[in-house]
Each structure stands twice: as C-alpha cells, then as structure tokens.
Design a protein around this motif. Structure first.
Motif, PDB file in Angstrom:
ATOM      1  N   TRP A 108       0.769  -1.195  -0.010  1.00 31.57           N
ATOM      2  CA  TRP A 108      -0.123  -0.056   0.194  1.00 31.57           C
ATOM      3  C   TRP A 108       1.019   1.290  -0.026  1.00 31.57           C
ATOM      4  O   TRP A 108       1.984   1.093   0.502  1.00 31.57           O
ATOM      5  CB  TRP A 108      -0.976   0.099   1.215  1.00 31.57           C
ATOM      6  CG  TRP A 108      -1.422  -1.145   1.395  1.00 31.57           C
ATOM      7  CD1 TRP A 108      -1.219  -2.254   2.391  1.00 31.57           C
ATOM      8  CD2 TRP A 108      -2.762  -2.036   1.103  1.00 31.57           C
ATOM      9  NE1 TRP A 108      -1.845  -3.353   2.536  1.00 31.57           N
ATOM     10  CE2 TRP A 108      -2.935  -3.070   1.406  1.00 31.57           C
ATOM     11  CE3 TRP A 108      -3.829  -1.354  -0.120  1.00 31.57           C
ATOM     12  CZ2 TRP A 108      -4.082  -3.786   1.062  1.00 31.57           C
ATOM     13  CZ3 TRP A 108      -4.711  -2.240  -0.445  1.00 31.57           C
ATOM     14  CH2 TRP A 108      -4.889  -3.477   0.097  1.00 31.57           C
ATOM     15  N   TYR A 109       0.448   2.120  -0.514  1.00 27.83           N
ATOM     16  CA  TYR A 109       1.062   3.598  -0.527  1.00 27.83           C
ATOM     17  C   TYR A 109       0.703   4.387   0.928  1.00 27.83           C
ATOM     18  O   TYR A 109      -0.182   3.850   1.606  1.00 27.83           O
ATOM     19  CB  TYR A 109       0.655   4.486  -1.598  1.00 27.83           C
ATOM     20  CG  TYR A 109       0.927   3.766  -2.728  1.00 27.83           C
ATOM     21  CD1 TYR A 109       2.219   4.095  -3.355  1.00 27.83           C
ATOM     22  CD2 TYR A 109      -0.096   3.329  -3.690  1.00 27.83           C
ATOM     23  CE1 TYR A 109       2.520   3.575  -4.658  1.00 27.83           C
ATOM     24  CE2 TYR A 109      -0.058   2.723  -4.823  1.00 27.83           C
ATOM     25  CZ  TYR A 109       1.399   2.764  -5.331  1.00 27.83           C
ATOM     26  OH  TYR A 109       1.834   2.259  -6.622  1.00 27.83           O
ATOM     27  N   GLY A 110       1.594   5.158   1.212  1.00 33.72           N
ATOM     28  CA  GLY A 110       1.348   5.647   2.614  1.00 33.72           C
ATOM     29  C   GLY A 110       2.313   5.413   3.587  1.00 33.72           C
ATOM     30  O   GLY A 110       2.027   5.994   4.787  1.00 33.72           O
ATOM     31  N   SER A 111       3.473   4.814   3.425  1.00 34.67           N
ATOM     32  CA  SER A 111       4.349   4.695   4.194  1.00 34.67           C
ATOM     33  C   SER A 111       5.532   5.681   3.876  1.00 34.67           C
ATOM     34  O   SER A 111       5.603   6.056   2.706  1.00 34.67           O
ATOM     35  CB  SER A 111       4.807   3.171   4.133  1.00 34.67           C
ATOM     36  OG  SER A 111       5.350   2.921   3.158  1.00 34.67           O
ATOM     37  N   ALA A 112       6.496   5.590   5.059  1.00 33.61           N
ATOM     38  CA  ALA A 112       7.742   6.303   4.568  1.00 33.61           C
ATOM     39  C   ALA A 112       8.395   5.493   3.485  1.00 33.61           C
ATOM     40  O   ALA A 112       9.271   6.462   2.943  1.00 33.61           O
ATOM     41  CB  ALA A 112       8.651   6.481   6.048  1.00 33.61           C
ATOM     42  N   GLU A 113       8.332   4.328   3.372  1.00 32.34           N
ATOM     43  CA  GLU A 113       9.289   3.699   2.378  1.00 32.34           C
ATOM     44  C   GLU A 113       8.446   4.050   0.950  1.00 32.34           C
ATOM     45  O   GLU A 113       9.005   4.047  -0.017  1.00 32.34           O
ATOM     46  CB  GLU A 113       9.212   2.043   2.639  1.00 32.34           C
ATOM     47  CG  GLU A 113       9.602   1.237   1.505  1.00 32.34           C
ATOM     48  CD  GLU A 113      11.117   1.295   1.091  1.00 32.34           C
ATOM     49  OE1 GLU A 113      11.330   1.128  -0.055  1.00 32.34           O
ATOM     50  OE2 GLU A 113      11.836   2.135   1.917  1.00 32.34           O
ATOM     51  N   THR A 114       7.232   3.771   0.788  1.00 28.84           N
ATOM     52  CA  THR A 114       6.453   4.036  -0.460  1.00 28.84           C
ATOM     53  C   THR A 114       6.179   5.338  -0.815  1.00 28.84           C
ATOM     54  O   THR A 114       5.920   5.864  -1.940  1.00 28.84           O
ATOM     55  CB  THR A 114       5.282   3.041  -0.478  1.00 28.84           C
ATOM     56  OG1 THR A 114       4.392   3.528   0.579  1.00 28.84           O
ATOM     57  CG2 THR A 114       5.541   1.653  -0.398  1.00 28.84           C
ATOM     58  N   GLY A 115       5.875   6.167   0.162  1.00 25.29           N
ATOM     59  CA  GLY A 115       5.402   7.613  -0.042  1.00 25.29           C
ATOM     60  C   GLY A 115       3.925   7.796  -0.333  1.00 25.29           C
ATOM     61  O   GLY A 115       3.100   6.626  -0.394  1.00 25.29           O
ATOM     62  N   GLY A 116       3.350   8.831  -0.353  1.00 27.81           N
ATOM     63  CA  GLY A 116       2.003   8.747  -1.087  1.00 27.81           C
ATOM     64  C   GLY A 116       1.804   9.437  -2.363  1.00 27.81           C
ATOM     65  O   GLY A 116       2.935  10.138  -2.860  1.00 27.81           O
TER      66      GLY A 116
END
Length: 349
Positions: A108-116
């Motif tokens: 999913w998007y929305g983590s520090a790793e993936t960003g938003g």
C-alpha cells in the motif's frame, strides 16, 4: 517537490521534500496529472494520534511516466498511466486469481518507504504490475471530464464495481446501496451496468442522491437505522434486498445492511471497516442464510476492461468530483470533504 502529510487528526500539511528516486530495478517514477482525496483518508483525519513524523497521504493517481528501472518492460517515459491504489506484481498466485490487493509482493502507499500519491511525483514499486497505460490519449489535450473518469479507475469507481461484482449483481435483482459518498454512487453506477432491476440508494444529501438517480438509482431512502430498514422493507414488499452494497465502513451501516438483506442474500462491503468485531449470529447473518462478501478492491483485475468504457463515453464516473483544487490547497480539500461541502475533491499539480 510538494507532497502531502498528515501529522494527526485534522492536521494535514503540504511540504517540500526531495524528489523520489529509483530504488529497485522494478520501480518507476511518475509525474502527477491528477490525484484526489479519498473518503477513506477521512478515517485518520478523524482519529490519527498526533505525531512528529507525518504520514504520507494519497493513493489515487493518473500520471505520466518520467523514469523507469532497468527491469521495467511494460511502460516507458512519456506513457500516460493509471496508478491503482495498491501496488502489485500482477504475476503471483493471488494476482492470477484476480485478488491483486493480496499480492504476495505488493503493498500500500502511505508509508515512509513508499510515499503517498498526493504529490508532484511518486515512486511506483513493481511498475510492470502496478501501472496501466491509457492508449492513444494525450493528458495535455484530453477532456477534463475524461481525465476525471480515468482517475476514478485508480480506486473509487472500481471499488464500487468490486462491491457489485462480489455481491453478484445481475439482471432481475434488487440492490440496496448504503452510503451516498463517491464509492456508494460508484456502486450505483456499477450495479446499473451489471443490469440490476431495482437500485435503492440510502443517503441523506440531496445533491448526492440526485446524482445517484442519474447514475441509475430507482429509489432513494433518506432514513437511517431502524427507520431506514423499515422503509426498504416496505419498498420490497417485506422481502428485503437481494444484495446490499455497504460503502461506509462504520458499524451502523453494517447493522443496517444485515437488517434489510433478504434471506439468502449477499452483503458486499467495500467501506473500509472501522471495527473488527461484528454480529454474524442468528439474528444477523446466520438466521437469514445471508452471505458476507467484499474487501479491498483488486483494481488491477478490472481496470483494463473499464478504460474503453470511459474512453467511449459508456460510463462517466468522474462526475463524482465536484471540486478541483491545487496541491497546495489539499488541507482545505480535506476540510471540505469532512464538512460534506464537497463530495470528492480532485487535485491538480
């Protein structure tokens, strides 16, 4: 670049951060054409604990590919793409079975790793499975309405379609949709596309339910709770609804759903549930032989069939957008959706 972060309930900020870079050879970097605010974003907007580290926001996007990793083969720089709200490889066993939101390697998007994705640029993991090219369309010259409808294919319309699909909507069936938000209205449109004979929309906001009628609702029920259940039962001759599409996610909506579903019927939930424990016993599901379905929509399973429907004008789900703002105005967009002065807010870079 600019990107959106939430630091706590009601605390949304747009900040300048470094541009994303390719981290894995399967990544792509895309530049935003349109993004938007989702009704599910309002859950943390109401309840998120305050933090000194912001949570990246946004999971709906249409974009142009800027750069690709060495292993990416299905898209190239310059391609106009839709970004489904979850990323996936589209090759694992669950992806092949049509449940890409359960991809073994996805997320999913929305983590520090993936960003938003409420941002100028985004890094898309597993780009070959996560980006869907829109053929023969230049986003610079494309009609705004077409862009809006394509944006709904990243989440909201196909989430409504998933509700209808999992509820087994078909000709001759009576369908009740709980919720007059963008997903609920999308579920009305999808149920109409699948041939439902009667579509009852439960919602209290006239501007929204009027659009629901244009999308295919045959009846509107403004009452809630026991009164709403009684009204639907009256409309269906005391039999209840073959299929209930629950697009809210709160317990009262679930209680309403099992109260009005017909014996042998199906409740399909796509509103992100804000609870874990829920009645399933004799007085709710068991006694009616009712079935419970739904879940996070595998957008990737439906999107390629939906793109031609949008481009041909067969469906126009982008009508759920009733406000357009710039990225710097995103905090006001959250407030407008929370105040219900906006149904769904589109964001331009």
């Amino acid at each position: 670049m600019l990107a959106t972060f939430m630091y706590g309930a009601g605390d949304v900020r747009v900040e300048t951060v470094p541009d994303p870079t390719i981290k894995n050879p399967t990544d792509a970097i895309v530049r935003t054409v349109r993004s938007c605010i989702c009704g599910s974003d309002l859950h943390p907007y109401h309840s998120m604990d305050a933090s000194s580290e912001g949570s990246p926001m946004g999971h709906e996007l249409i974009a142009v590919v800027e750069e690709v990793g060495a292993d990416v083969t299905t898209v190239k720089p310059g391609d106009f793409v839709i970004v489904p709200f979850a990323f996936q490889d589209n090759t694992c066993v669950f992806c092949r079975e049509g449940f890409q939101t359960s991809c073994i390697h996805g997320g999913w998007y929305g983590s520090a790793e993936t960003g938003g994705l409420q941002a100028d640029l985004a890094r898309i993991p597993l780009a070959d499975g996560s980006l869907v090219k829109v053929p023969d369309l230049d986003p610079v010259t494309a009609d705004d309405g077409v862009l809006a409808s394509l944006l709904t294919l990243s989440d909201v319309y196909l989430t409504g379609y998933h509700a209808a699909h999992m509820g087994q909507v078909q000709p001759g069936k009576t369908v009740t949709v709980i919720g007059d938000g963008a997903v609920g209205l999308s579920a009305v449109l999808a149920a109409k596309q699948l041939g439902a004979e009667r579509i009852i929309l439960m919602g209290r906001h006239t501007a929204r339910t009027d659009l629901g009628v244009e999308f295919g609702a045959t009846d509107v029920v403004a009452e809630r709770g026991d009164e709403g259940i009684a009204k639907v039962m009256d409309l269906t001759g005391g039999e209840g609804s073959h299929i209930v599409l629950e697009a809210v996610g709160h317990m009262p909506a679930y209680e309403q759903a099992y109260g009005l579903v017909r014996p042998g019927g199906i409740i399909s939930r796509v509103g992100v549930p804000q609870y874990e424990d829920a009645p399933v016993g004799f007085g709710s599901l068991f006694g009616k032989n009712a079935r419970l379905a739904g879940g996070p929509a595998p957008i990737r399973a439906y999107i390629e069939a939906a793109i031609p429907q949008v481009l041909s004008g067969q469906i126009n789900p982008g009508r759920v957008f009733d406000r357009t703002i710039s990225l710097t105005e995103v905090p006001a967009g959250y407030q407008a959706m929370d105040d219900r002065t906006a149904l769904k807010v589109m964001v331009t870079p």
